[in-house]
Design an enzyme around this catalytic site. Sequence first.
Site: not given
Length: 410
Positions: A52-54, A269-270, A353, A370
């Site tokens: 899981e991401g931050f 821009l993911r 960012d 997210t």
Amino acid sequence: MLFYIIVLLKLLLVTSEQSQDNGYCEIDSKTCETTSMYKEQKYIFYDINPPEGFNLRRDVYMRLAIMLVETQKKGKMRDWSLVLPPWYKLYHWRKSISNVRPFPWSAFFDIESLKSYAPVVELHEVFAKTPAKTLEIDALYVINNYFTKFHEANTFEDQWEITDEYCDYNYEYWGYNNITAKETFCLKFQGKASTLLEILALHPKDTKIMFHYAEIPIHDYFGNKAFWDCRKSMKFSKKLISVARNYIENNLGCIANIIKCSTYISIHLRRRDFTRSHRNEIPNIPGAAKQIHQFITKNAPKIRKVFIATDTNAKEKKVLQTHLRDYNYETFYYEPTESEMKTYTEGGVAIIDQIICSHAAFFIGTFESTFTHRIEQEREILGFKSSTTFNRLCPDDGPCQKPSKWTIVD
Ligand SMILES: Nc1nc2c(ncn2[C@@H]2O[C@H](COP(=O)(O)OP(=O)(O)OP(=O)(O)O)[C@@H](O)[C@H]2O)c(=O)[nH]1
Ligand SMILES: *[C@@H]1O[C@H](CO)[C@@H](O)[C@H](O)[C@H]1NC(C)=O
């Protein structure tokens, strides 16, 4: 004179009541005789599924913090604190030294601000109060989903059971080898974070309880006032804010701490894993440039500066910049020096960012990211008009669903 004595007495009374709350008693105070003077501090620890991401992790924090705060508002669980799980081995932070050693939350967040909302402590604060060589958790609950039941029944009913099935915790404890658990339980669980209170009540004598896979319990209410109160308290560290503000001032022409800048627009821009997992929801690079141009032409024709937050490689960045130059825009990326990368880590750079994106006149995000949602929330808190925020990049062809819009509740 009498008036002053009364005032003085009142003041004394108030302070003795307050000091009781703080866990100590003044020698002459009569108000705290009946309560035990040294209540043992109790802790809720938690960990999350490693991939899981931050930004999802920030949401899991909110579910648990809100659960505890709302419970304490009802006068219960006053002696419990939530332990902030150190950041360690994050899947997206491949280059970073944060994958070698755990990072406290203070590296990214303003701890004072978090504490003003919820009773949270950093793990090192718990260590400092642990006389033993090892920190022993009384009960570790490894949470598991009710996969089948959830899909069979369309209703989402809270339920849980302790099972004797096999369940797994990798026992990494955020990178510390001096933490153990007395007992481990497998907990099948489906429901709201507040349902965890039933688990906490199982062993009333325990003072240290841990939940793993804490991303499984969901928000009691998503997007209500409690949600936003908690969200507002998640301020970034002052250091990261000042780096971002300096960048904005020096590169994007928005002077001295203006909250809502009018001089640039921002994009998230993911790319990376999204180019595979969300292929049908994102444009290619020339397509992105074209959409940015169309958006600016329609909404902010005077703006020439475009700030882009992205996780893509240098080559794609260059291509995008070239396309935007052809449309007459000046493109900006926050490019940390090696030493800045070392100091702030990939996590901090990503936050910088996000902060820069938050202050732009307009923001365009990536659908269902997210990372994008956190920027949208930040802009809601800063008071931007929602129409400047809830914009998304569309795929080059095919349908483009409207982005979900969660506006602030004050
Ligand atoms: N510096 C920077 N890093 C980014 C950017 N987009 C993604 N990342 C990195 O990739 C990670 C992406 O994941 P998160 O958004 O945190 O992860 P998630 O919660 O899984 O969210 P999504 O995958 O975006 O839905 C971030 O934590 C960053 O480390 C960006 O625009 N700038
Ligand atoms: C566990 O190890 C860490 C890192 O070495 C240390 O900072 C901490 O104080 C130790 N905890 C205890 C309870 O001794």
